[in-house]
Structure formats: C-alpha cells, structure tokens
Design a protein around this motif. Structure first.
Motif, short mmCIF file in Angstrom:
data_model
loop_
_atom_site.label_atom_id
_atom_site.label_comp_id
_atom_site.label_asym_id
_atom_site.label_seq_id
_atom_site.Cartn_x
_atom_site.Cartn_y
_atom_site.Cartn_z
N ALA A 1 0.82 -1.21 0.00
CA ALA A 1 0.00 0.00 0.00
C ALA A 1 0.85 1.26 0.00
O ALA A 1 0.32 2.37 -0.13
N GLY A 2 2.15 1.08 0.17
CA GLY A 2 3.03 2.24 0.14
C GLY A 2 2.90 3.17 1.33
O GLY A 2 3.21 4.36 1.24
N VAL A 3 2.47 2.64 2.46
CA VAL A 3 2.28 3.53 3.62
C VAL A 3 3.51 3.61 4.52
O VAL A 3 3.60 4.47 5.38
N ILE A 4 4.45 2.69 4.33
CA ILE A 4 5.70 2.81 5.09
C ILE A 4 6.84 3.03 4.10
O ILE A 4 6.74 2.67 2.92
N GLU A 5 7.92 3.58 4.62
CA GLU A 5 9.05 3.84 3.75
C GLU A 5 9.77 2.54 3.42
O GLU A 5 9.82 1.61 4.22
N ASN A 6 10.32 2.49 2.24
CA ASN A 6 11.03 1.30 1.81
C ASN A 6 12.39 1.16 2.49
O ASN A 6 12.98 0.09 2.49
N GLU A 7 12.87 2.23 3.04
CA GLU A 7 14.19 2.20 3.67
C GLU A 7 14.07 2.18 5.19
O GLU A 7 13.06 2.57 5.74
N GLY A 8 15.14 1.73 5.83
CA GLY A 8 15.20 1.81 7.28
C GLY A 8 14.30 0.82 8.00
O GLY A 8 13.96 1.03 9.16
N ILE A 9 13.94 -0.25 7.32
CA ILE A 9 13.13 -1.28 7.99
C ILE A 9 14.06 -2.13 8.86
O ILE A 9 15.09 -2.61 8.40
N ALA B 1 6.64 -4.26 -2.31
CA ALA B 1 6.75 -2.81 -2.47
C ALA B 1 6.73 -2.39 -3.94
O ALA B 1 6.40 -1.25 -4.26
N GLY B 2 7.11 -3.32 -4.78
CA GLY B 2 7.19 -2.96 -6.19
C GLY B 2 8.54 -2.38 -6.58
O GLY B 2 8.84 -2.23 -7.76
N ASN B 3 9.33 -2.07 -5.58
CA ASN B 3 10.71 -1.69 -5.87
C ASN B 3 11.60 -1.98 -4.65
O ASN B 3 11.11 -2.45 -3.62
N LYS B 4 12.83 -1.70 -4.79
CA LYS B 4 13.82 -2.12 -3.79
C LYS B 4 13.48 -1.60 -2.39
O LYS B 4 13.11 -0.45 -2.21
N THR B 5 13.64 -2.46 -1.43
CA THR B 5 13.56 -2.02 -0.04
C THR B 5 14.95 -2.20 0.56
O THR B 5 15.80 -2.88 -0.01
N GLN B 6 15.11 -1.63 1.72
CA GLN B 6 16.41 -1.73 2.37
C GLN B 6 16.12 -2.04 3.83
O GLN B 6 15.34 -1.32 4.48
N LEU B 7 16.68 -3.12 4.29
CA LEU B 7 16.30 -3.59 5.64
C LEU B 7 17.51 -4.14 6.38
O LEU B 7 18.53 -4.51 5.78
N ILE B 8 17.34 -4.18 7.67
CA ILE B 8 18.31 -4.84 8.56
C ILE B 8 17.56 -5.98 9.23
O ILE B 8 16.46 -5.78 9.75
N PHE B 9 18.17 -7.17 9.21
CA PHE B 9 17.56 -8.32 9.86
C PHE B 9 18.54 -8.89 10.88
O PHE B 9 19.67 -9.24 10.52
N THR B 10 18.11 -8.97 12.12
CA THR B 10 18.99 -9.52 13.16
C THR B 10 18.28 -10.64 13.92
O THR B 10 17.32 -10.39 14.65
N PRO B 11 18.75 -11.87 13.76
CA PRO B 11 18.16 -12.97 14.52
C PRO B 11 18.85 -13.14 15.88
O PRO B 11 20.04 -12.82 16.03
#
Lengths: 345, 345, 345, 345
Positions: free
Chosen positions: C164-172, C222-232
């Motif tokens: 829905a594009g309600v959150i930013e694609n970056e900084g997840i 998102a339909g385009n690139k997202t940028q995320l950090i994943f820490t288990p």
C-alpha cells in the motif's frame, strides 16, 4: 604461589579456571587441549575474558613437570593413567577429575569402563578425594582421585549412618537428578537443547558407572558389603544434582539418631550445611558453590530415613572439590578460594 | 570498614548481599523489609546461609542514621523520596536503586509513574549513577540514582556515538530482551513459571518507564533532543539483558569511526569489554557479573550501526552498579568487590 | 487419500509426521534418511509410537515416484535441486522445505549459500509458498519453495504495508528472536543445552541467509527495492519465533491506516490472528500450531510502526505451512489437518 | 452432541478446552470462575482465540443443570462436595478433578486436607477414575473422582504387580518428579519463574496429600495394606511427571514375571505404551497427550524392580483422563478426542 596445570578444556576445566581467579595461592599456568590447540581459553569460554590469558596447548607432560607444582587432569577415562604415573613420579601433585583412580578394584573398573586398567598397582596409592571422609590421607597424597559428581552427593550423607550401623546395608535406594553440564561439553543428541528442554528422563538405569563407585565407598563406611540401587535422571537445567536417598533404619534404633549422627559428623565442616527439620535443599542454593546442603526426614511409620542432598555438579561435584583436595595436599586452608555464595536467582 | 544498610528485601537486595560477602571495605549491617520482618535474610535466600546473619527489620530511618555510613534503597517507586531526603540531610550516602531520582524532569516522572514527585528540588542534586559517564560527579555525590537495567544496556554503547555526533539523533531503535528477575520477586501471573517458560513476548510496547530515562541520557549525550523507540521483551531465563540498538550513521562519517569511538571512550573501563569484530555478546558470559559486553556491526549497505550489549540485569543492571557507585562515593577502588567471573555454564 | 513421501528425518520431518497423523486426506507412506536407515521413525521420535510405523529408507527417487503423489523435501541446501527436478518431471508435487528454490536470483543464492545453483532455470517455476500472498499460484504449482521460518514471521505483517506504500522502503528493522529447534537436530556446540540455556545472543548479525529472502519478498510487495536490517537472536526455548519489525510511516499517511490495512488484508485468513490494540503476541499462544499472531503499535511521536508477530518456527515456520501449501496444491481445504490449538502451558 | 460445563478456570480447565476442541461428541457450553467473571476465556488463554468463545460466568449450579449433560469440576478441595451432591441428584454426570472424592476414608481426608468432609456418604458412590483399573464401574458411575497426577503415574505401573502378589507390600519407594503446571495458575513464590528455573527440590517430603491416595489404591490392588514412601520433586519444566518406583520382588518369583505381568495387564490399553527392554520413558514423548509410557528394569542382584512411568500431568494426570472418564460415562469410545501425538521438540 603454587603453579598448577590443567589437562583438558571441558566444563570442569573452565570451572577450575573460574574458581582459581579468586584463589590467592594457586595460579593456573598451563592448559592443554586436543581440539582447541592454539586457541585462547577465553575464546572457548568468553566469561574468562580479562581473567585468563592462557592458550590451549598440546598436552606435553615434560612441560607440565617443568612449570607446574600440581596438576588437574580432566580427561575421559583411560587417558589419565600414564600421565599420572609419569607426573607423580616427578613429584607433581595430581588431582584426577576423571574415573581412572576412583575404583580400588581394577576388575570392577574393567567391567564398567570396558577397558583394562593400565596400572592397577597405582590404585592403592591414590586417595579417594572426599575430604570430609579422607582428609588426613588426602593431605599426604601424591594422587587424589576426585570423586564423581553423583557419588559425592550420595556418599556424604549416607556414610555416617553406615559407619554407625544405624541403617540397614541392604535396600538402599539412591535416586539422583542431575543438570546437563554433567554430560560435558561435547555436542551429542542426548544433550542437544531441544532433546533436553521441557523433558525429564531416567538413564543408565541399573548400569551407570557411578554405581560401583558409590557401592565401594558405602562398603568402606559400613565395614562390609552394602547393596544399593542407583538411578540417575537428567533435568533441564545447567548445574546441580539433587540426590534423594532412601534407607531403612535398623530396628531398635531411635529415629532421632539419624539427624544427630549426621550433625555430629559434619558440624564443623565448612562445606556441609545441614538444614533444619522440615527444610529440604534446592540446587539453586548451592549454584556455583562448593557446598553440599542436606535435608533429613525420618518416616516413623515405615522406618525409612529419607535424606536429600544438593550440590553443584561442576563445583562440589568436580572442580571445587578438586581445589579443596589440592588445598589440602599443598598444606593450604581447605576452603581457600572456595568461600562462594550461591548465585540466586 | 564502612557500614551499609539495605532498605528492601527483593532480588536486588539479595544480590547486594551476595556481592558484599566478598567486599573488603563495605559491610552490610542492616536490612529492612515490609513483609518479612523478623525473618533471617537467609531464610528468604538460603544461598546466604553462612554468609549473612542479618534479620529483616521494620524500616527505621533513625536507626539507619545511627548505624550506617551509607544506604542502598531498593524500593518500589515513590517510597524512596522521603527516606533519601531525611538520610542525605543526616549525611548518609544514598544509592537509590529505584526510579525516584533518575528523571531530572519531574513532569516526565509524573507522566510515567502516575505520581507527583514529592521533592522535585532534590532531582538536581541526585547524580545519575552510570560511572562510565558520570564518574567525577558520583565521587562527590550525596545521592546517586542507580540507573534502570534497560537504560544501562542501552546508554553505555550509544552515548559516545551521540556525543561525537556520528549517528543521527532520530530513528534510534532499542530492542531489548530481558530475563525474568527484572520483574522482581513478588509473585504475579506475568512472572509465573508456566506463563514465561517456553514463551517469548514484547511488553510495554511504546509505553515502558525506562523509555524516558533512556531518552534523557541520550539527549544529554547528544546535546539535544533524540528520538527513539524502546521495546522490551521477556525471555525465559533468570538473569541477563541483551540490547540490540540500531542507529543510522550520519552521511559523510566513515563507518569505521563507530567502533573506534566506542573503543576510545571505554578502553580503560574495567567493566566494559568490547568484543572483536564478528563476535557478539551472550548474556551467559556476564552471568552474575558487573560487566557490560559490547559487539559492534556496521552495515555498509544501509548505513546502520548495530550495537549489541549484554549485561546481568541484577548486577550491572542494579546491585553491582550500585556497589560500583558506592565505591566511588566512599573513595574506594571502583571495582572493589566486583572482580567477578561470569558463571558458565 | 493422497500418498506423500518425506525426504529427510530432522525436526521438520518429525513435525510433518505429527501433523499428518490428524490429516484426513494425506497419508505419509515413505520417509528417507542418511544416518538412520533401517530405523523405525518412532525410534528417533518416540512421541510417534503408535502413530507411525514408517521405516527410514535410503533415499530412492524412483521409489518415491512409484508410491507417492507428492513429496516434502526437508534437506540441507543444495541437495533438493536434482531430486525436485526429477520428481517434478514425473509429475510429483514437490514442497521443498529447504532453501534451494526460495531465491529467484541465483546469484544471490550463490553469494549466501556458497554454492552454484544447479538448475537456476527452475527458479521461475517454483512458487514461493506463502499462501497468504501467493495462494492462486500455489494452487497451480508443481514446485513450492516453503519459506524460511524468519521470513514467514517478517513478510506476512510487512507485505500489506509495503504494497500500500504507507511505510518507507528504507530503514526497515527486523529484530527476530527464535527458539532453538530452528537450528535442527544435528548436535553442535551452538545448540548444546548448556551453551543455550540461561543465555541469549544475537547471531548472523548482518549476514544471515534469511536476509536476502526477506528482502526479495518485501521488494515484490513494495514494487521496488527495499532496504532492511535483519537480526536474529537465539532464545532458550524449543519452539517459537517472535519478530519485532520497525518501519517509518510515510509522511502524510494517517497512522490508523497501519492497523486497518493489515486487518483488511488478512481478515479472512484462517491462520492469521490480529490481536486487539494493546495486546501483543506471545509465542506460547501459537505453540505447536500454524497460526501467526500479530500485534500492532503505532508510535505517533516518532512516526514508527512497530509490528510484532509470533509463529511456531517448526509449524507455520516450516512443516505446518508446508502442509498448508500441499493442501492448496492438491485442491484440499487449506486448513485441512491444521486446526490446531496452541499448547499452553 | 453432549453439552458439558466446566467449573473453574485454571490450567486444567484450559487443558479441557484445548482437548475438547477436537472432540466430536462433547461440546463445552459453560465455564465458571471466581476471579475472571465476565472475561472471555480466550483473554485468559489466548491460545484459545478462534476455538472457544465462552465467557467466564459466576458459578450457577441451576444453570449448569439446565444447559449441561455433564460437568467437570476443577476446584480447590472442599468446594466440589456441595456442587457434586446437587448436580448428581439432578442426574448430571460429574467428573471431579479435585481431591474431594478420591479418598474413600473421610478420616484420612480430614487428616491430609485439614477439613471435615461434608458428605462422606457420597464417597462410596464416587468411582476412582482410573479407567485402566476401574473401567466397568466408571461406565456406570454418576460421580467420578479423577485421580491426582502423581497417583496416576504411580498406581498404573504398580497395581498389576501388587494384584499378582509378585512384589512385597512393604518398602515401596515412589520417587516422582513433576513440572510446574501441577501447582496451578495462581501466582505464588514457589512457582515464581526465578524461584524454579535452574533449580530442583523435593517438597512435601513425607507429608504430600497424594501419598494416602496412592496408598489407598495400592492397598486395593494388593488386597491388603501396603507401606510406601512417596517423595515429589519440582522440576523446571511446564508439563510432565516422571515417576521412578522401586519395589522388592518377592523371593521365589521369577524376575521376568514383572515385565510379563505389566504387559499382560495393559497390552490392549490404548493409552499405555510399554517400552521395550532397555528403553525408559521421557516426559517429552507424552507432552500434551493422554499416554502413560512405562519402562521396566529388574535388578537381579538386589531383587528390585525399577519401574519408570511418564505422563503429562495436565492431560493423563488431569484433563485428558477426565475426558477419558467422561467418554466412558457417556458410552462413547474411550479415546474419543484423545488420539494425540506428543509435541516434540
């Protein structure tokens, strides 16, 4: 400062190092390994960062003789015998935390450990390292066989009763429950987290190797053969052994003798805490310490004595008791470095 | 020997007593309680059998003034204020382990603790007891507000980065995971064994009381307002807090600055152990100790710094840090009585 | 009755068998192993005594083709590719619980799994098995790549927001905490009981293999690139993953949209339970089940959405979802055999 | 569809609801509470979200009579008596999960429960609900006293041996270890997470209330008085009881009779799984189920039989067995709704 070496890099070795950080007279100067040669010990046990800078070396007995006054051997059974023979000849005090010198009868060793004992003649010289029973011999010993964890929890409370002849030699039931660290640090299915957590089982039913060790010492205490059942159980916790021992009071004996005898025997022992009537030990209260807590119940209806003991299997059940033994062998105060409060919660 | 009193008989009081058994210059001489008056402290905490013979008394500030040089207050919020006012006037050094003197802004205290602060004027005098940041002030303080457990784990690693201005003040995420002892000793459903064991949850999402405390200190470090999210989680273990903090490196800053700044700031700190690249802390390694272990990762792709810290919530997160503070206040060596090796396993 | 084979005998295989005991239309008829050939599966997993009489066989794809309509592959990465190629050609429905068909870009597979993909052309055909996102494709698929456990917990709550594009694609930021069964049944130090119990750590920081998998699916959403950090993180419990996901709400978006979008998207999903405002999930509530519970918090001050999800890593994170997928592929009701209540306490 | 009510909202009530979600012939239609009146049951136990929409009501026996065919009472002792009296007169089938109808001798009830039994005349009518021993009576019963959790684990394996007279009536030792859910859901220090986790203790030594219950049933089995010691222990896990029972084989009895008698007695029992020689049960294998797993060892040297049983204390030890009983009382298949695989890991 006495210099000490440690042969082996498992949990008992790590607990020795933890305990020795606060010992004023014994300094660990050497540690050897088979699988982690070249690694700093604090890489294996990062709790030791800042406390020990030792590097795991390939076992080199000549070097041990050169740099150490004493040595702790924490090895799988069978491996200690030649090393201890060599080291003790060179006048190095040896405390063996493994099973090689505990059993006086090498044929029983063979039966339970599937291995011929290489130097059965040494078994006479080795002293069984339960200071509360063999203090004077330990002081003079060159070789001390540090007791097994389960035997420590079982023998201490039962020995005075058998010595005094107030309980029957037959029908002794020792039901023990241990944390998982007793199984060591080598990964295996039986100590895999998910196989242990949220579960409870008996193991080694009727066949556990600590059974003949307990039998030997109870026999020495009683003066003649005893007959016992020992059943260990695995409990989802890291440290601790709780031992519930059942024995029948001999007819004619006043049940109050049970508590009195244990108290009389151990009242001056620093590491034994006898709990008041109605209070039973929790392994939490001795967590990380060298104490053995004992609770006593006498069932007047059935004439059974129920004695419950708690130890930390790695400390009083292994490394703490090893230091207690070495303190005695070196003429130090017995509780030097071992005045530890349990970590609770 | 300095004489110290302890007001309160919960887990932090018990941990104070555990730690003080090995302190050469501070002796606990008094403990007070509301629910266990008349009981020996070792009846509540049998790990202390043989180590402390104190009896829980009804809180009596006059007696504290008479017999103590200093006092630790370990009470629910709101209760410390009048006592500390009275004690500090009588020149007794006060370390408050509760929340009453942590927040400098009494309106924020009111908002988060649903209570008007009785003596907001004292908030200026009280020093926030994070020795790695406020050492000199603590040395001269009459009143020290011992930090919350979560704030300790979050502020220590982030403060030098905000001070240096290398990370952005906004968008800081602090994801913390705590053992259950942080919830205290009073039985409640949320810390009932079966409700916690084999489960994991977030709690106080967006509303936890440690959030404004962290915000205050990060703001002081940054020199202006920061904006952060703090989410605590409850983990089925007794002790330990692991904090994973995410922040964006400012554009133009060389990512290698992150590690370098933290190392420069803390290299000489006894209680801070910065782990080498690629190594991240485990709460086990600081179990029962006053250390804070820190692991650092810089994600070049996203420009995020991920910093993970581990403490023992009861020790560096409460009682150990309180002793560290009192050591400073009394002119003793900062790590006196606190050179503790983590208990592993 | 559809006949199904299972390739592999680890925890996910065991959980498949547990779940299939109550499935009315799918019957496991074959299981293969490398280390336990010839053993009854109930010898490895005695909870299955009386429920499964299967014997572990050496993997024999020809036999699978003969006796099975469908197959679950639960193997280390790299091993599934040739089997799935062969089986799918023979028209056997394949659900691969490993990693070999999850990533659409074989160069990313190579980078993260240190291995050239043997049949990159198959990646297009394989459908990513998250039924809540790809239901219709799964129904028609011959090959389903069952999602990783961490990705399941992360993608489900975030996908509708990115769509829905309600959150930013970056900084997840995706901060996940897992029980130990995710590490499998093979003994190793990292899942040794004493190394895990009473401890907590982050691992694979910045490098975990589930990171590109999450990135792929969030990008598709998102339909385009997202940028995320994943820490288990590793938590001392058997089952469960709690995921705390942080994302910034785009400016101009009404924060109430967050909850509404998730609810709208998933309201009719049997396996998704969206918790009311102020309630956050506990992994206990989904213990042993195929549910994903979701709690939502919007922080108006910082403009962050905090979404917490809980799954059982072995069930919705592996075997349960695999059955959910196969149900769809076989034209069965999606929740057939999966209407499971969580085991609490 | 039979309509059933549940009086009480503790863990056994929750487990009844979990189990009944998959029962085809019994439907829970009513639940009552004292502390949670007005709350949805899924608010207390969110694992039930989507499975039960019941609201906790104030106990209203008239309503129960109106809407229920049968009722489970899960209450502290003393409270069930008047309700059961009333309900059974109204022809409602009653399964009491509490202690009020287990002991046939009201003077023993008074001694162990510190309370005069209000309706001792009802004790004759109530049937002790161990279906493997009292199946035919249960089928005809109006009131079934569901056995205690410890008694279930102890009586099942020992009864056939006493019936056959192959073990001595005296000197029976029952050493039991239980998970924490047996202590119920009410918060108290003894089941506070930090007081239990990483610890192990015996409790109720010589005085536990399940002792006379076991004694009663062993006496019925033996045909005359037995004499036993029962010691429960608390283990840091949620579910499970492991019972290790020691008894002396009568002289002249062939030891192989022990296994044979147990197998003969229980071979056709759905819920009893007798493990092969050398295999001993783990509570994990029965986790969440109604099974009782039994391992048998005969020590030829000492003439002792060691029998180990494992149950889930909440299921076979409470709610599962209650449903098993009600199935019989209602003429349903005994294992209806109870064909559960243990959850492992």
């Amino acid at each position: 400062m006495f210099k000490v070496g440690i042969i082996g890099d498992g949990y008992t070795a790590a607990d020795l190092l933890r305990l020795l950080t606060r010992h004023d007279y014994i300094e660990p100067v050497y540690i050897s390994s088979t699988e982690n040669i070249g690694k700093k010990i604090y890489e294996l046990y990062p709790n030791l960062i800042g406390f020990s800078n030792l590097t795991c070396e390939k076992t080199n007995i000549d070097k041990v003789k050169e740099v150490c006054d004493a040595v702790f051997l924490a090895l799988p059974h069978g491996l200690s015998v030649p090393m201890v023979r060599d080291l003790s000849k060179a006048n190095i005090k040896c405390v063996d935390l493994g099973a090689d010198f505990r059993l006086k009868d090498s044929s029983i060793y063979e039966k339970y450990y599937d291995m011929v004992h290489e130097s059965p003649e040494m078994l006479t010289d080795a002293v069984y390292g339960l200071p509360e029973l063999y203090r004077e011999q330990i002081k003079k010993a060159q070789i001390v066989a540090n007791p097994g964890c389960f035997p420590t929890g079982a023998i201490v409370p039962l020995a005075p009763l058998l010595q005094a002849g107030v309980i029957e030699n037959e029908g002794i039931i020792i039901d023990s429950k241990s944390g998982v660290s007793g199984a060591g640090r080598t990964p295996k299915t039986a100590s895999h987290f998910c196989e242990v957590n949220e579960g409870l089982k008996a193991y080694g039913v009727g066949t556990h190797r600590h059974s003949p060790e307990i039998a030997q010492e109870l026999k020495f205490a009683a003066g003649n053969k005893t007959q016992l059942i020992f059943t260990p159980h695995l409990v989802p916790m890291n440290r601790g052994i709780l031992t519930t021992a059942y024995s029948r009071i001999r007819s004619g004996i006043n049940p109050s003798k049970i508590r009195q005898l244990i108290e009389d025997k151990y009242n001056n022992e620093y590491f034994i805490r006898i709990l008041p009537e109605g209070v039973f030990p929790n392994t939490k209260w001795v967590y990380g310490t060298n104490f053995i807590d004992i609770g006593i119940y006498v069932d007047n209806e059935t004439g059974q004595a129920i004695i419950v003991s708690a130890i930390d299997n790695l400390t009083k059940g292994a490394s703490g008791q090893a230091i207690q033994n070495l303190n005695l062998m070196l003429g130090l105060k017995e509780n030097e470095g071992l005045k530890l409060v349990g970590l609770h919660p």
